[in-house]
Design an enzyme around this catalytic site. Structure first.
Site, PDB file in Angstrom:
ATOM      1  N   ASP A  13      29.336 -25.406  26.090  1.00 53.95           N
ATOM      2  CA  ASP A  13      30.217 -26.458  26.608  1.00 53.95           C
ATOM      3  C   ASP A  13      30.898 -27.094  25.404  1.00 53.95           C
ATOM      4  O   ASP A  13      30.497 -26.879  24.262  1.00 53.95           O
ATOM      5  CB  ASP A  13      29.384 -27.508  27.369  1.00 53.95           C
ATOM      6  CG  ASP A  13      30.234 -28.683  27.828  1.00 53.95           C
ATOM      7  OD1 ASP A  13      31.347 -28.446  28.332  1.00 53.95           O
ATOM      8  OD2 ASP A  13      29.806 -29.848  27.670  1.00 53.95           O
ATOM      9  N   SER A  14      31.898 -27.909  25.689  1.00 53.36           N
ATOM     10  CA  SER A  14      32.562 -28.631  24.609  1.00 53.36           C
ATOM     11  C   SER A  14      31.616 -29.659  23.976  1.00 53.36           C
ATOM     12  O   SER A  14      31.874 -30.138  22.880  1.00 53.36           O
ATOM     13  CB  SER A  14      33.798 -29.337  25.152  1.00 53.36           C
ATOM     14  OG  SER A  14      33.434 -30.162  26.237  1.00 53.36           O
ATOM     15  N   TYR A  45      37.643 -30.855  25.149  1.00 50.56           N
ATOM     16  CA  TYR A  45      38.494 -29.710  25.434  1.00 50.56           C
ATOM     17  C   TYR A  45      39.546 -30.072  26.498  1.00 50.56           C
ATOM     18  O   TYR A  45      40.593 -29.461  26.582  1.00 50.56           O
ATOM     19  CB  TYR A  45      37.661 -28.544  25.973  1.00 50.56           C
ATOM     20  CG  TYR A  45      36.867 -27.757  24.954  1.00 50.56           C
ATOM     21  CD1 TYR A  45      36.742 -28.167  23.627  1.00 50.56           C
ATOM     22  CD2 TYR A  45      36.228 -26.568  25.338  1.00 50.56           C
ATOM     23  CE1 TYR A  45      36.005 -27.422  22.706  1.00 50.56           C
ATOM     24  CE2 TYR A  45      35.493 -25.812  24.430  1.00 50.56           C
ATOM     25  CZ  TYR A  45      35.384 -26.246  23.114  1.00 50.56           C
ATOM     26  OH  TYR A  45      34.651 -25.493  22.221  1.00 50.56           O
ATOM     27  N   GLY A  46      39.184 -31.056  27.343  1.00 43.18           N
ATOM     28  CA  GLY A  46      39.994 -31.342  28.535  1.00 43.18           C
ATOM     29  C   GLY A  46      41.430 -31.730  28.253  1.00 43.18           C
ATOM     30  O   GLY A  46      42.298 -31.598  29.115  1.00 43.18           O
ATOM     31  N   CYS A  76      31.564 -25.388  31.029  1.00 38.37           N
ATOM     32  CA  CYS A  76      32.624 -26.360  30.781  1.00 38.37           C
ATOM     33  C   CYS A  76      33.760 -25.995  31.719  1.00 38.37           C
ATOM     34  O   CYS A  76      34.222 -24.846  31.707  1.00 38.37           O
ATOM     35  CB  CYS A  76      33.064 -26.255  29.327  1.00 38.37           C
ATOM     36  SG  CYS A  76      34.501 -27.247  28.920  1.00 38.37           S
ATOM     37  N   THR A  78      36.839 -26.981  31.749  1.00 38.73           N
ATOM     38  CA  THR A  78      38.103 -26.708  31.051  1.00 38.73           C
ATOM     39  C   THR A  78      38.086 -25.300  30.465  1.00 38.73           C
ATOM     40  O   THR A  78      39.047 -24.536  30.624  1.00 38.73           O
ATOM     41  CB  THR A  78      38.305 -27.733  29.914  1.00 38.73           C
ATOM     42  OG1 THR A  78      38.152 -29.041  30.455  1.00 38.73           O
ATOM     43  CG2 THR A  78      39.672 -27.584  29.306  1.00 38.73           C
ATOM     44  N   GLU A 136      28.942 -40.711  29.813  1.00 41.11           N
ATOM     45  CA  GLU A 136      28.311 -40.647  28.485  1.00 41.11           C
ATOM     46  C   GLU A 136      27.679 -41.989  28.096  1.00 41.11           C
ATOM     47  O   GLU A 136      26.699 -42.026  27.365  1.00 41.11           O
ATOM     48  CB  GLU A 136      29.328 -40.192  27.433  1.00 41.11           C
ATOM     49  CG  GLU A 136      29.800 -38.796  27.727  1.00 41.11           C
ATOM     50  CD  GLU A 136      30.263 -38.009  26.518  1.00 41.11           C
ATOM     51  OE1 GLU A 136      30.299 -38.561  25.414  1.00 41.11           O
ATOM     52  OE2 GLU A 136      30.587 -36.824  26.713  1.00 41.11           O
ATOM     53  N   CYS A 168      34.144 -31.198  36.983  1.00 40.21           N
ATOM     54  CA  CYS A 168      33.911 -31.443  35.558  1.00 40.21           C
ATOM     55  C   CYS A 168      32.415 -31.628  35.357  1.00 40.21           C
ATOM     56  O   CYS A 168      31.725 -32.173  36.223  1.00 40.21           O
ATOM     57  CB  CYS A 168      34.661 -32.692  35.112  1.00 40.21           C
ATOM     58  SG  CYS A 168      34.255 -33.233  33.443  1.00 40.21           S
ATOM     59  N   THR A 169      31.953 -31.170  34.221  1.00 41.61           N
ATOM     60  CA  THR A 169      30.513 -31.234  33.922  1.00 41.61           C
ATOM     61  C   THR A 169      29.927 -32.634  34.048  1.00 41.61           C
ATOM     62  O   THR A 169      28.754 -32.796  34.351  1.00 41.61           O
ATOM     63  CB  THR A 169      30.289 -30.766  32.475  1.00 41.61           C
ATOM     64  OG1 THR A 169      31.195 -31.476  31.624  1.00 41.61           O
ATOM     65  CG2 THR A 169      30.510 -29.291  32.340  1.00 41.61           C
ATOM     66  N   HIS A 170      30.745 -33.660  33.782  1.00 42.39           N
ATOM     67  CA  HIS A 170      30.220 -35.029  33.753  1.00 42.39           C
ATOM     68  C   HIS A 170      30.134 -35.666  35.150  1.00 42.39           C
ATOM     69  O   HIS A 170      29.438 -36.652  35.328  1.00 42.39           O
ATOM     70  CB  HIS A 170      31.117 -35.916  32.898  1.00 42.39           C
ATOM     71  CG  HIS A 170      31.013 -35.647  31.430  1.00 42.39           C
ATOM     72  ND1 HIS A 170      31.248 -34.409  30.887  1.00 42.39           N
ATOM     73  CD2 HIS A 170      30.690 -36.463  30.392  1.00 42.39           C
ATOM     74  CE1 HIS A 170      31.097 -34.476  29.571  1.00 42.39           C
ATOM     75  NE2 HIS A 170      30.752 -35.711  29.248  1.00 42.39           N
TER      76      HIS A 170
HETATM   77  N1  DGL Z   1      32.960 -30.331  29.469  1.00 41.01           N
HETATM   78  C1  DGL Z   1      34.324 -30.703  29.773  1.00 41.01           C
HETATM   79  C2  DGL Z   1      34.721 -30.076  31.118  1.00 41.01           C
HETATM   80  O1  DGL Z   1      33.915 -29.826  31.978  1.00 41.01           O
HETATM   81  C3  DGL Z   1      34.505 -32.209  29.812  1.00 41.01           C
HETATM   82  C4  DGL Z   1      34.609 -32.834  28.466  1.00 41.01           C
HETATM   83  C5  DGL Z   1      35.795 -32.305  27.681  1.00 41.01           C
HETATM   84  O2  DGL Z   1      36.948 -32.631  28.011  1.00 41.01           O
HETATM   85  O3  DGL Z   1      35.558 -31.560  26.738  1.00 41.01           O
HETATM   86  O4  DGL Z   1      35.874 -29.824  31.307  1.00 41.01           O
END
Ligand code: DGL
Length: 252
Positions: A13-14, A45-46, A76, A78, A136, A168-170
């Site tokens: 993941d990022s 990364y987004g 991830c 993205t 976060e 999205c992962t979050h």
């Molecule tokens: N892990 C990224 C995603 O799921 C979120 C955080 C990022 O933008 O890197 O897209």
């Protein structure tokens, strides 16, 4: 390359967010060893272009591949939206992605996949970038996340959306406030759980499931920036302590 069922599952993941996917994987596949790489030096990364995200993703995959993974999970959203075709075409092991960040939404990947060949499916998408820092910070309940969720999602509730993909992962960390805004009749699709199920199916179909064992499998964590924040915040995402993470240099 011949894959070995004893090999670990590679996950990248990022940064921290992919730990929600790892958590679902550990719950679904408790006998599997895992290697997790968080590209914390280059997060987020987004907001980056598809080309740059693809370059980072190939580098991350190469790092994990060198350590003998039998399957790669792109944890991830993205990176999945931008780089899945390039990764699948290049890697000698099976690759699975997750189903937004601004980059994910801009790519139109979900809309294309969901609407393809299905005239009755209509897809609306909305990037919710403020959910990322809220998750976060551990700020996932109460007035502030609720107000933010209302701002982003009230339109979905008005439009009569019946299913909401947490793209999205979050976002799984904010499931509670999201459900409160869209209402109980809207199904929430958690891409972490869906991905863990897909991994279990694929490993099973290819005879690659790790043999059952009474000892706890090994889980290793790598990051591209200093590990302190990853270890501390990551524990919230993973739902268990992260004993340590090793800082690595991917050398671009
Ligand atoms: N892990 C990224 C995603 O799921 C979120 C955080 C990022 O933008 O890197 O897209």
């Amino acid at each position: 390359m011949r894959q070995d069922s004893h090999g670990p599952i590679g996950v990248f993941d990022s940064g921290i967010g992919g730990l929600t996917v790892l958590k679902a994987l550990m719950a679904r596949l408790p006998h599997e060893r895992t290697l997790y790489l968080g590209d914390t030096a280059r997060v987020p990364y987004g907001t980056k272009s598809g080309e740059v995200v693809t370059r980072y993703s190939l580098k991350n995959a190469e790092f994990l591949l060198e350590r003998g993974i039998k399957l790669l999970v792109v944890a991830c959203n993205t990176a999945s939206a931008a780089a899945l075709p390039a990764l699948s075409a290049t890697l000698p092991v099976p690759v699975l992605g997750v189903i937004g960040t601004p980059g994910t939404i801009r790519s139109g990947a979900y809309q294309r996949a969901l609407e393809a060949g299905q005239p009755n499916v209509s897809v609306k998408a909305r990037a919710c970038p403020l959910f990322v820092p809220l998750a976060e910070e551990g700020w996932t309940t109460g007035d502030v996340p609720l107000l933010v969720a209302r701002e982003y999602l009230a339109g979905f509730a008005r439009d009569g959306v019946d299913t909401l993909v947490l793209g999205c992962t979050h976002y799984p960390l904010l499931k509670g406030v999201i459900a409160e805004v869209v209402g109980p009749h809207v199904s929430l699709v958690d891409s972490a759980e869906a991905t863990a199920e897909a991994v279990a199916e694929l490993l099973g179909a290819r005879g690659l499931l790790a043999p059952e064992s009474s000892t706890t499998p090994e889980h290793a964590y790598f990051v591209t920036d200093v590990p302190e924040r990853f270890v501390e915040v990551g524990a919230r995402f993973l739902g268990r302590p992260i004993p340590s993470a090793e800082q690595v240099d991917l050398r671009f």
